[in-house]
Design an enzyme around this catalytic site. Structure first.
Site, PDB file in Angstrom:
ATOM      1  N   TYR A  95       0.811  -1.222   0.000  1.00 21.44           N
ATOM      2  CA  TYR A  95       0.000   0.000   0.000  1.00 21.44           C
ATOM      3  C   TYR A  95       0.844   1.272   0.000  1.00 21.44           C
ATOM      4  O   TYR A  95       0.301   2.367   0.005  1.00 21.44           O
ATOM      5  CB  TYR A  95      -0.954   0.007   1.195  1.00 21.44           C
ATOM      6  N   HIS A 103      -4.271   6.338  -0.834  1.00 19.58           N
ATOM      7  CA  HIS A 103      -4.861   6.105   0.485  1.00 19.58           C
ATOM      8  C   HIS A 103      -3.831   6.187   1.615  1.00 19.58           C
ATOM      9  O   HIS A 103      -4.206   6.301   2.775  1.00 19.58           O
ATOM     10  CB  HIS A 103      -5.555   4.742   0.512  1.00 19.58           C
ATOM     11  N   ASN A 139     -10.189   1.464   7.405  1.00 22.21           N
ATOM     12  CA  ASN A 139     -11.567   1.534   7.891  1.00 22.21           C
ATOM     13  C   ASN A 139     -11.686   1.309   9.390  1.00 22.21           C
ATOM     14  O   ASN A 139     -12.757   1.511   9.954  1.00 22.21           O
ATOM     15  CB  ASN A 139     -12.439   0.508   7.153  1.00 22.21           C
ATOM     16  N   ASP A 199      -6.089  11.418   3.016  1.00 21.55           N
ATOM     17  CA  ASP A 199      -6.276  11.632   1.582  1.00 21.55           C
ATOM     18  C   ASP A 199      -7.704  12.133   1.363  1.00 21.55           C
ATOM     19  O   ASP A 199      -8.580  11.899   2.191  1.00 21.55           O
ATOM     20  CB  ASP A 199      -6.048  10.337   0.813  1.00 21.55           C
ATOM     21  N   ASN A 231     -13.798   6.656   5.096  1.00 17.45           N
ATOM     22  CA  ASN A 231     -14.094   5.624   6.086  1.00 17.45           C
ATOM     23  C   ASN A 231     -13.148   5.622   7.283  1.00 17.45           C
ATOM     24  O   ASN A 231     -13.555   5.275   8.395  1.00 17.45           O
ATOM     25  CB  ASN A 231     -14.121   4.243   5.425  1.00 17.45           C
TER      26      ASN A 231
END
Length: 191
Positions: free
Chosen positions: A14, A19, A67, A92, A113
């Site tokens: 990631y 994100h 989340n 973000d 989220n």
């Protein structure tokens, strides 16, 4: 003490994604003030302590997935006797074009989220957000925020991360209202 949280997803897969731009901003801040990251299993995060222009700061990178960020942030804030008003979340924002920055004090999660989960766990919306624009692709939001930056956007985001560090310092040391006046018109893509 001020608490600065960078939002992102843990794991190398990631890194360099929209994100996880919040992680990049707090990593740059930590490097700039000589703060070292330490794992804190009780809070499901990486944590670093330092001072920013004389103000003590606690930096947090939740190691939950996005989340579930509130599972990390809320207990760490409470344990350190901080208030929601001491909290700054760097996130973000797909509704801002890549290269833009927006500071917001309080308000809804705006569809994010990670921020939604922090609000749920803290029980309040009364904290400051530093939103870093990452733009969006219509119809493929998840693919966009979890996909790698293309080379041109990466250059823009490098400038955004540098500016985000300055914005964090302004928010922490001068307050969000003054920082809004300084940074909400910033655009890394403007010639």
């Amino acid at each position: 003490m001020k608490v600065v949280v960078g939002l992102g997803n843990p794991g190398q897969q990631y890194a360099d994604t929209p994100h996880s731009i919040g992680f990049e901003a707090v990593d740059a801040l930590a490097a700039g003030i000589g703060a070292a990251w330490e794992p804190k299993k009780a809070f499901k995060c990486l944590m670093a302590r330092g001072t920013l222009k004389g103000v003590p700061v606690l930096l947090i990178k939740p190691q939950t997935f996005m989340n579930l960020s509130g599972e990390s942030v809320a207990p760490a804030v409470k344990y350190n006797n901080a208030q929601a008003s001491d909290l700054l979340v760097v996130q973000d924002d797909i509704d801002l074009p890549a290269g833009r920055i927006r500071i917001r004090n309080g308000g809804s999660c705006g569809g994010h989220n990670g921020v939604r989960n922090i609000i749920e766990h803290l029980g309040t919306q009364s904290f400051t957000r530093l939103k870093l624009g990452v733009g969006k692709e219509r119809g493929n939001v998840i693919g966009h925020v979890l996909g790698k930056f293309d080379p041109e956007t990466r250059k823009v985001m490098n400038v955004v991360v540098e500016e985000a560090v300055k914005a964090i310092a302004a928010i922490v040391c001068e307050g969000p209202d003054k920082a809004m006046n300084l940074f909400n018109s910033f655009n890394a893509t403007a010639g």
